[in-house]
Motif scaffolding. Sequence first.
Motif, PDB file in Angstrom:
ATOM      1  N   SER A   1      43.420 -12.859  79.610  1.00 37.53           N
ATOM      2  CA  SER A   1      42.907 -12.294  78.365  1.00 37.53           C
ATOM      3  C   SER A   1      41.459 -11.858  78.537  1.00 37.53           C
ATOM      4  CB  SER A   1      42.998 -13.337  77.250  1.00 37.53           C
ATOM      5  OG  SER A   1      42.234 -12.945  76.128  1.00 37.53           O
ATOM      6  N   PRO A   2      41.081 -10.715  77.949  1.00 40.30           N
ATOM      7  CA  PRO A   2      39.665 -10.325  77.961  1.00 40.30           C
ATOM      8  C   PRO A   2      38.844 -11.076  76.925  1.00 40.30           C
ATOM      9  CG  PRO A   2      40.945  -8.677  76.790  1.00 40.30           C
ATOM     10  CD  PRO A   2      41.938  -9.690  77.329  1.00 40.30           C
ATOM     11  N   ASP A   3      39.502 -11.849  76.060  1.00 35.06           N
ATOM     12  CA  ASP A   3      38.834 -12.466  74.920  1.00 35.06           C
ATOM     13  C   ASP A   3      38.435 -13.921  75.138  1.00 35.06           C
ATOM     14  OD1 ASP A   3      39.250 -10.110  73.275  1.00 35.06           O
ATOM     15  OD2 ASP A   3      41.362 -10.689  73.280  1.00 35.06           O
ATOM     16  N   LYS A   4      39.153 -14.632  76.024  1.00 33.36           N
ATOM     17  CA  LYS A   4      38.827 -16.027  76.292  1.00 33.36           C
ATOM     18  C   LYS A   4      39.175 -16.328  77.739  1.00 33.36           C
ATOM     19  CE  LYS A   4      39.500 -20.776  74.696  1.00 33.36           C
ATOM     20  NZ  LYS A   4      40.265 -21.693  73.815  1.00 33.36           N
TER      21      LYS A   4
ATOM     22  N   ASP B   1      65.308  -8.152  75.750  1.00 38.31           N
ATOM     23  CA  ASP B   1      65.637  -8.027  77.160  1.00 38.31           C
ATOM     24  C   ASP B   1      64.318  -8.124  77.921  1.00 38.31           C
ATOM     25  OD1 ASP B   1      66.960  -7.618  79.578  1.00 38.31           O
ATOM     26  OD2 ASP B   1      68.330  -6.149  78.711  1.00 38.31           O
ATOM     27  N   LYS B   2      64.357  -7.962  79.226  1.00 32.80           N
ATOM     28  CA  LYS B   2      63.190  -8.225  80.061  1.00 32.80           C
ATOM     29  C   LYS B   2      61.963  -7.453  79.591  1.00 32.80           C
ATOM     30  CE  LYS B   2      64.870  -4.888  83.510  1.00 32.80           C
ATOM     31  NZ  LYS B   2      65.285  -4.719  84.919  1.00 32.80           N
ATOM     32  N   VAL B   3      60.831  -8.157  79.509  1.00 29.75           N
ATOM     33  CA  VAL B   3      59.549  -7.551  79.143  1.00 29.75           C
ATOM     34  C   VAL B   3      58.899  -7.076  80.433  1.00 29.75           C
ATOM     35  CG1 VAL B   3      57.353  -7.879  77.955  1.00 29.75           C
ATOM     36  CG2 VAL B   3      59.375  -9.146  77.202  1.00 29.75           C
ATOM     37  N   VAL B   4      58.984  -5.763  80.679  1.00 28.05           N
ATOM     38  CA  VAL B   4      58.604  -5.233  81.992  1.00 28.05           C
ATOM     39  C   VAL B   4      57.093  -5.078  82.155  1.00 28.05           C
ATOM     40  CG1 VAL B   4      60.794  -4.097  82.429  1.00 28.05           C
ATOM     41  CG2 VAL B   4      59.033  -2.884  81.144  1.00 28.05           C
ATOM     42  N   ASP B   5      56.352  -4.952  81.038  1.00 27.92           N
ATOM     43  CA  ASP B   5      54.908  -4.787  81.147  1.00 27.92           C
ATOM     44  C   ASP B   5      54.255  -5.118  79.815  1.00 27.92           C
ATOM     45  OD1 ASP B   5      52.545  -4.250  82.478  1.00 27.92           O
ATOM     46  OD2 ASP B   5      52.694  -2.067  82.314  1.00 27.92           O
ATOM     47  N   PHE B   6      52.980  -5.509  79.879  1.00 31.26           N
ATOM     48  CA  PHE B   6      52.179  -5.698  78.664  1.00 31.26           C
ATOM     49  C   PHE B   6      50.719  -5.523  79.040  1.00 31.26           C
ATOM     50  CE2 PHE B   6      52.033  -9.932  80.481  1.00 31.26           C
ATOM     51  CZ  PHE B   6      50.762 -10.408  80.171  1.00 31.26           C
ATOM     52  N   HIS B   7      49.870  -5.349  78.026  1.00 27.47           N
ATOM     53  CA  HIS B   7      48.449  -5.122  78.285  1.00 27.47           C
ATOM     54  C   HIS B   7      47.629  -5.617  77.100  1.00 27.47           C
ATOM     55  CE1 HIS B   7      45.013  -2.142  79.504  1.00 27.47           C
ATOM     56  NE2 HIS B   7      44.827  -3.338  80.007  1.00 27.47           N
ATOM     57  N   TRP B   8      46.658  -6.494  77.363  1.00 28.84           N
ATOM     58  CA  TRP B   8      45.711  -6.924  76.344  1.00 28.84           C
ATOM     59  C   TRP B   8      44.807  -5.750  75.976  1.00 28.84           C
ATOM     60  CZ3 TRP B   8      45.507 -11.976  74.411  1.00 28.84           C
ATOM     61  CH2 TRP B   8      46.183 -12.960  75.130  1.00 28.84           C
ATOM     62  N   ASN B   9      44.427  -5.678  74.717  1.00 32.54           N
ATOM     63  CA  ASN B   9      43.517  -4.643  74.246  1.00 32.54           C
ATOM     64  C   ASN B   9      42.080  -5.159  74.316  1.00 32.54           C
ATOM     65  OD1 ASN B   9      42.050  -2.698  72.752  1.00 32.54           O
ATOM     66  ND2 ASN B   9      43.855  -2.208  71.515  1.00 32.54           N
ATOM     67  N   ALA B  10      41.245  -4.515  75.139  1.00 33.98           N
ATOM     68  CA  ALA B  10      39.865  -4.951  75.301  1.00 33.98           C
ATOM     69  C   ALA B  10      38.996  -4.553  74.108  1.00 33.98           C
ATOM     70  CB  ALA B  10      39.271  -4.376  76.588  1.00 33.98           C
ATOM     71  N   SER B  11      39.451  -3.586  73.296  1.00 40.41           N
ATOM     72  CA  SER B  11      38.661  -3.112  72.151  1.00 40.41           C
ATOM     73  C   SER B  11      38.983  -3.870  70.874  1.00 40.41           C
ATOM     74  CB  SER B  11      38.904  -1.610  71.933  1.00 40.41           C
ATOM     75  OG  SER B  11      38.537  -0.869  73.061  1.00 40.41           O
ATOM     76  N   ASP B  12      40.214  -4.327  70.725  1.00 41.97           N
ATOM     77  CA  ASP B  12      40.630  -5.093  69.546  1.00 41.97           C
ATOM     78  C   ASP B  12      41.095  -6.464  69.999  1.00 41.97           C
ATOM     79  OD1 ASP B  12      40.856  -3.595  66.765  1.00 41.97           O
ATOM     80  OD2 ASP B  12      41.172  -2.110  68.345  1.00 41.97           O
ATOM     81  N   PRO B  13      40.268  -7.495  69.806  1.00 44.25           N
ATOM     82  CA  PRO B  13      40.566  -8.829  70.347  1.00 44.25           C
ATOM     83  C   PRO B  13      41.938  -9.353  69.941  1.00 44.25           C
ATOM     84  CG  PRO B  13      38.316  -8.740  69.547  1.00 44.25           C
ATOM     85  CD  PRO B  13      38.953  -7.450  69.146  1.00 44.25           C
TER      86      PRO B  13
ATOM     87  N   GLY C   1      68.324   2.741  71.411  1.00 47.75           N
ATOM     88  CA  GLY C   1      67.386   3.704  71.988  1.00 47.75           C
ATOM     89  C   GLY C   1      67.183   3.416  73.455  1.00 47.75           C
ATOM     90  N   GLY C   2      65.972   3.730  73.954  1.00 47.16           N
ATOM     91  CA  GLY C   2      65.704   3.540  75.369  1.00 47.16           C
ATOM     92  C   GLY C   2      65.002   2.245  75.688  1.00 47.16           C
ATOM     93  N   GLY C   3      64.497   1.573  74.681  1.00 54.16           N
ATOM     94  CA  GLY C   3      63.745   0.348  74.881  1.00 54.16           C
ATOM     95  C   GLY C   3      62.880   0.100  73.661  1.00 54.16           C
ATOM     96  N   THR C   4      62.017  -0.894  73.759  1.00 49.34           N
ATOM     97  CA  THR C   4      61.181  -1.261  72.617  1.00 49.34           C
ATOM     98  C   THR C   4      59.727  -1.398  73.044  1.00 49.34           C
ATOM     99  OG1 THR C   4      62.988  -2.450  71.541  1.00 49.34           O
ATOM    100  CG2 THR C   4      60.769  -2.982  70.825  1.00 49.34           C
ATOM    101  N   LEU C   5      58.848  -0.789  72.270  1.00 50.23           N
ATOM    102  CA  LEU C   5      57.413  -0.992  72.397  1.00 50.23           C
ATOM    103  C   LEU C   5      56.949  -1.756  71.160  1.00 50.23           C
ATOM    104  CD1 LEU C   5      54.643   1.362  73.525  1.00 50.23           C
ATOM    105  CD2 LEU C   5      54.528   0.496  71.199  1.00 50.23           C
ATOM    106  N   GLN C   6      56.170  -2.799  71.374  1.00 52.52           N
ATOM    107  CA  GLN C   6      55.616  -3.550  70.254  1.00 52.52           C
ATOM    108  C   GLN C   6      54.119  -3.724  70.442  1.00 52.52           C
ATOM    109  OE1 GLN C   6      57.963  -7.181  70.063  1.00 52.52           O
ATOM    110  NE2 GLN C   6      59.512  -6.199  68.785  1.00 52.52           N
ATOM    111  N   ILE C   7      53.392  -3.556  69.365  1.00 54.03           N
ATOM    112  CA  ILE C   7      51.960  -3.824  69.328  1.00 54.03           C
ATOM    113  C   ILE C   7      51.754  -4.957  68.346  1.00 54.03           C
ATOM    114  CG2 ILE C   7      49.673  -2.842  68.926  1.00 54.03           C
ATOM    115  CD1 ILE C   7      51.017  -0.068  69.334  1.00 54.03           C
ATOM    116  N   TRP C   8      51.135  -6.026  68.777  1.00 59.21           N
ATOM    117  CA  TRP C   8      51.111  -7.224  67.944  1.00 59.21           C
ATOM    118  C   TRP C   8      49.859  -8.066  68.184  1.00 59.21           C
ATOM    119  CZ3 TRP C   8      51.412 -11.803  70.824  1.00 59.21           C
ATOM    120  CH2 TRP C   8      51.889 -11.675  72.133  1.00 59.21           C
ATOM    121  N   ARG C   9      49.574  -8.852  67.157  1.00 62.10           N
ATOM    122  CA  ARG C   9      48.427  -9.761  67.213  1.00 62.10           C
ATOM    123  C   ARG C   9      48.823 -11.031  66.470  1.00 62.10           C
ATOM    124  NH1 ARG C   9      44.729  -6.374  65.512  1.00 62.10           N
ATOM    125  NH2 ARG C   9      45.187  -6.772  63.328  1.00 62.10           N
TER     126      ARG C   9
END
Length: 472
Positions: free
Chosen positions: A344-347, A395-407, A422-430
């Motif tokens: 994490s970029p936050d802690k 199903d398998k979570v192939v990639d993820f990325h912490w947001n350095a601008s929004d903690p 569809g083709g898969g799922t993208l989720q943005i979450w906090r």
Amino acid sequence: MGVNERYTQWKTLVPVLYDWLANHNLVWPSLSCRWGPQLEQATYKNRQRLYLSEQTDGSVPNTLVIANCEVVKPRVAAAEHISQFNEEARSPFVKKYKTIIHPGEVNRIRELPQNTNIVATHTDSPDVLIWDVDSQPNRHAVLGATESCPDLILTGHKDDAEFALAMCPTEPFVLSGGKDKLVVLWSIQDHISTLAAEPGLSKSPGSGGFPNKSASKAGGGNDKRTKSPSIGPRDVYQGHTDTVEDVQFCPSSAQEFCSVGDDSCLVLWDARAGCTPVVKVEKAHNTDLHCVDWNPHDVNLILTGSADNSVHMFDRRNLNLGGVGAPVHKFEGHNAAVLCVQWSPDKSSVFGTSAEDGILNIWDYEKIGKKQDSTGLKVPTAPPGLFFRHAGHRDKVVDFHWNASDPWTIVSVSDDGESTGGGGTLQIWRMIDLIHRAEEDVLVELENFKSHILACERIHLLGDLLENFRCF
């Protein structure tokens, strides 16, 4: 508990577990997702770039997608809005801005920290491709369309590069690994300097990136270049005996980096010491290693994820020249191969891990050994260090990325097209901040607002519930 049952239970808890969640059904599977630069800040939302890949079935070309994403600020989204999402819908928070027709599948995307408009991609070839997304023209991904022209091609691999790709935090260096068992290093600063000396080339306004050989606007048109410039490696490093699956730079030094591979090895390199390993841990795991990350806050700590379902944390001070040294801790909270690890970029003590079991776990190694509160509820005991499980993918979570601008904000993609239509799922979450904040601060806030929160008769009951939800 089956996947569908777990997902159904998770949906009922979304208003309690999350401060914000956006669910976006993808037309095509995505193998990589990365945050780009922040574009605009407003009162309730920030607008930010998002990079995605589209892995098609051949009926249309594979693409690199540049999207604009509205990121809702903490404690702004209403609980009823968070809970009402449709798995088959496309989120209004994610809007496609530009499409680059990619020559082959986009296996991995990495942005240049010094200029996040410049990204590198891996594909099913030995080459690494560099793109200045501001100067690239917008393309229409239709059958028969010509491929977009990369701003630069990095050559040097003897076999497919596949997934191992990293950008240096301190210098414009690119690092890659592949099936040829090699780790290859390039400097793209050399290329920028060369182009700057050539007459008749101009940069895209405000991009700060590569000179733009095509004057096409973002709205459409074809790139007029017929051939991309290419450069060879700065150095090639040999030490693995099987495919290199992931690479990572030391956050404080462009000369130091690490790699992992299917030979079960974690290798530390130092460009000042030559092209052979400085440290080679022969059995970092009992089987293939898929991913590695170097702690940006503490350069002694390195994470590795493996097909053995576990994550190991190494302290490089414990590793001698012969590679002898055990991990300082083994994190076991997945039921399938670990595909991605990231600090994490936050802690400094927090990191995330995603796996083929469809779970994205959030860990804090400072919580290891601390006594857990007794709740009296019948829930499984969480593995040491695990404090949150994101179970929104099926199903398998192939990639993820912490947001350095929004903690504490994360984007994640999964290969669950059959479940979503569809083709898969993208989720943005906090996650809700009551989960990761200091316990004493949380208790004070809950005490102040106890008459308004979930109509709990006693405040410690809510605390008990949250403690259980943290490791759902």
